[in-house]
Design a protein around this motif. Structure first.
Motif, short mmCIF file in Angstrom:
data_model
loop_
_atom_site.label_atom_id
_atom_site.label_comp_id
_atom_site.label_asym_id
_atom_site.label_seq_id
_atom_site.Cartn_x
_atom_site.Cartn_y
_atom_site.Cartn_z
N PRO A 36 -35.05 15.50 -39.73
CA PRO A 36 -34.80 16.31 -40.93
C PRO A 36 -33.31 16.55 -41.14
O PRO A 36 -32.57 16.84 -40.19
N LEU A 37 -32.87 16.39 -42.38
CA LEU A 37 -31.49 16.70 -42.75
C LEU A 37 -31.48 18.12 -43.30
O LEU A 37 -32.13 18.41 -44.30
N VAL A 38 -30.75 19.00 -42.63
CA VAL A 38 -30.77 20.42 -42.98
C VAL A 38 -29.37 20.89 -43.36
O VAL A 38 -28.50 21.02 -42.50
N PRO A 39 -29.10 21.09 -44.66
CA PRO A 39 -27.79 21.61 -45.06
C PRO A 39 -27.64 23.08 -44.67
O PRO A 39 -28.55 23.88 -44.91
N THR A 40 -26.52 23.40 -44.04
CA THR A 40 -26.30 24.78 -43.62
C THR A 40 -25.03 25.36 -44.25
O THR A 40 -25.10 26.15 -45.17
N GLU A 41 -23.87 24.93 -43.78
CA GLU A 41 -22.61 25.47 -44.29
C GLU A 41 -22.10 24.74 -45.53
O GLU A 41 -21.31 25.29 -46.31
N GLU A 42 -22.54 23.49 -45.72
CA GLU A 42 -22.08 22.71 -46.86
C GLU A 42 -23.20 21.78 -47.31
O GLU A 42 -24.23 21.66 -46.64
N ALA A 43 -23.01 21.15 -48.45
CA ALA A 43 -24.02 20.24 -48.99
C ALA A 43 -24.08 18.96 -48.16
O ALA A 43 -23.11 18.57 -47.51
N ILE A 44 -25.24 18.31 -48.20
CA ILE A 44 -25.43 17.00 -47.57
C ILE A 44 -25.73 15.98 -48.67
O ILE A 44 -26.57 16.22 -49.54
N ILE A 45 -25.03 14.84 -48.64
CA ILE A 45 -25.29 13.76 -49.58
C ILE A 45 -26.02 12.64 -48.85
O ILE A 45 -25.57 12.18 -47.79
N TYR A 46 -27.15 12.23 -49.38
CA TYR A 46 -27.99 11.20 -48.77
C TYR A 46 -28.22 10.09 -49.78
O TYR A 46 -28.98 10.25 -50.73
N ARG A 47 -27.54 8.96 -49.58
CA ARG A 47 -27.64 7.83 -50.50
C ARG A 47 -28.58 6.80 -49.91
O ARG A 47 -28.28 6.18 -48.89
N ASN A 48 -29.74 6.62 -50.57
CA ASN A 48 -30.72 5.69 -50.03
C ASN A 48 -31.84 5.47 -51.04
O ASN A 48 -31.74 5.91 -52.19
N PHE A 49 -32.93 4.83 -50.59
CA PHE A 49 -34.10 4.62 -51.42
C PHE A 49 -34.92 5.92 -51.41
O PHE A 49 -35.60 6.21 -50.42
N ILE A 50 -34.87 6.68 -52.49
CA ILE A 50 -35.60 7.94 -52.57
C ILE A 50 -36.71 7.79 -53.60
O ILE A 50 -36.46 7.41 -54.75
N GLN A 51 -37.93 8.08 -53.17
CA GLN A 51 -39.09 7.96 -54.06
C GLN A 51 -38.93 8.88 -55.27
O GLN A 51 -38.75 10.08 -55.13
N GLY A 52 -38.97 8.28 -56.46
CA GLY A 52 -38.81 9.05 -57.68
C GLY A 52 -37.41 9.01 -58.24
O GLY A 52 -37.18 9.48 -59.36
#
Length: 253
Positions: A36-52
């Motif tokens: 799991p990618l859990v943003p805490t202090e700053e945003a997380i950018i996840y570039r990949n194949f995302i459904q939708g």
């Protein structure tokens, strides 16, 4: 301690989860191989194949627990949701193939098609061609100090800065989106399509009821509700002051 330790709220949460049926994802901790990618202090950018959101998706997770996914192919904000962000296991292990859905819930799928267009007549149908065929170009993004992106794209000679940001509200986290539109040749008939739904109703102070959620618009022009292709559309005329215009859009579940 979950949900303040109140049994009625915990039971309601379980029923809400079960109501999703086969669409429900495994709760955190049930899948031992999850990442799991859990943003805490700053945003997380996840570039990949995302459904939708397509094969060139840009997912952004915020510490406020409201998140977005931008489709860089079709140059549109594709989804927003609440709760957990993304599970990177599929893409970070083995060959990393396939589309991964969001981990969270209350997923809101936003309208397909381009966001801005010039309509010669107020009743002209919104275009359905791919964004690139209509003169759109994706130009990357700019990051704040805490990694929150401003998405940059253009429509012909019109430059658009799109800043989606998570906000905290009394009930639950939401998304506030700020557009800055600039051009050397301001156009009178440029519109932003803010929503498409079966039913859209105007409320007070710039708020609109859209199916089972609410949205607020801040703009120098009054938004217009119209019927097109058996759907209701909310169009916002873009009014330039000099060479720039600003629109603020807020999504609340």
């Amino acid at each position: 301690k979950v949900l303040d330790g109140t049994a009625p709220t915990q039971i309601e949460a379980i029923w809400t989860y079960l109501a999703d049926g086969p669409k429900a994802t495994l709760p955190l901790g049930m899948n031992k191989s999850s990442i799991p990618l859990v943003p805490t202090e700053e945003a997380i950018i996840y570039r990949n194949f995302i459904q939708g959101a397509g094969p060139r998706a840009i997912g952004v997770g915020y510490p406020e627990k409201a998140h977005v996914a931008f489709d860089a192919n079709e140059i549109r904000l594709a989804m927003i949701w609440q709760g957990a962000f993304m599970d990177a296991r599929r893409h970070w292990t083995d060959r990393g193939v396939g589309f991964e859905p969001p981990m969270g819930d209350n997923i809101m799928h936003l309208p397909t098609g381009v966001s801005f267009f010039v309509l010669a007549q107020p009743d002209e149908a919104w275009p359905t061609k791919p964004a690139k065929d209509l003169g759109y170009k994706f130009r990357g993004y700019r990051l704040s100090d805490d990694q929150r992106p401003t998405l940059l794209y253009s429509f012909n000679d019109i430059k658009i800065e799109d800043f989606p940001n998570a906000i905290e509200t009394k009930a639950s986290p939401g998304i506030r989106r700020t557009f800055t539109v600039t051009t050397d040749n301001p156009i009178d008939k440029l519109y932003y399509r803010a929503a498409v739904a079966d039913k859209i109703e105007a409320d007070k102070d710039g708020w609109f009821r859209i199916n089972d959620w609410r949205m607020r618009i801040e703009s120098d022009a009054t938004p217009v509700i119209r019927r097109s292709a058996n759907k209701s559309e909310l169009l916002v005329p873009v009014r330039f002051k000099g060479n720039s215009a600003k629109i603020v859009q807020e999504y609340v579940w």
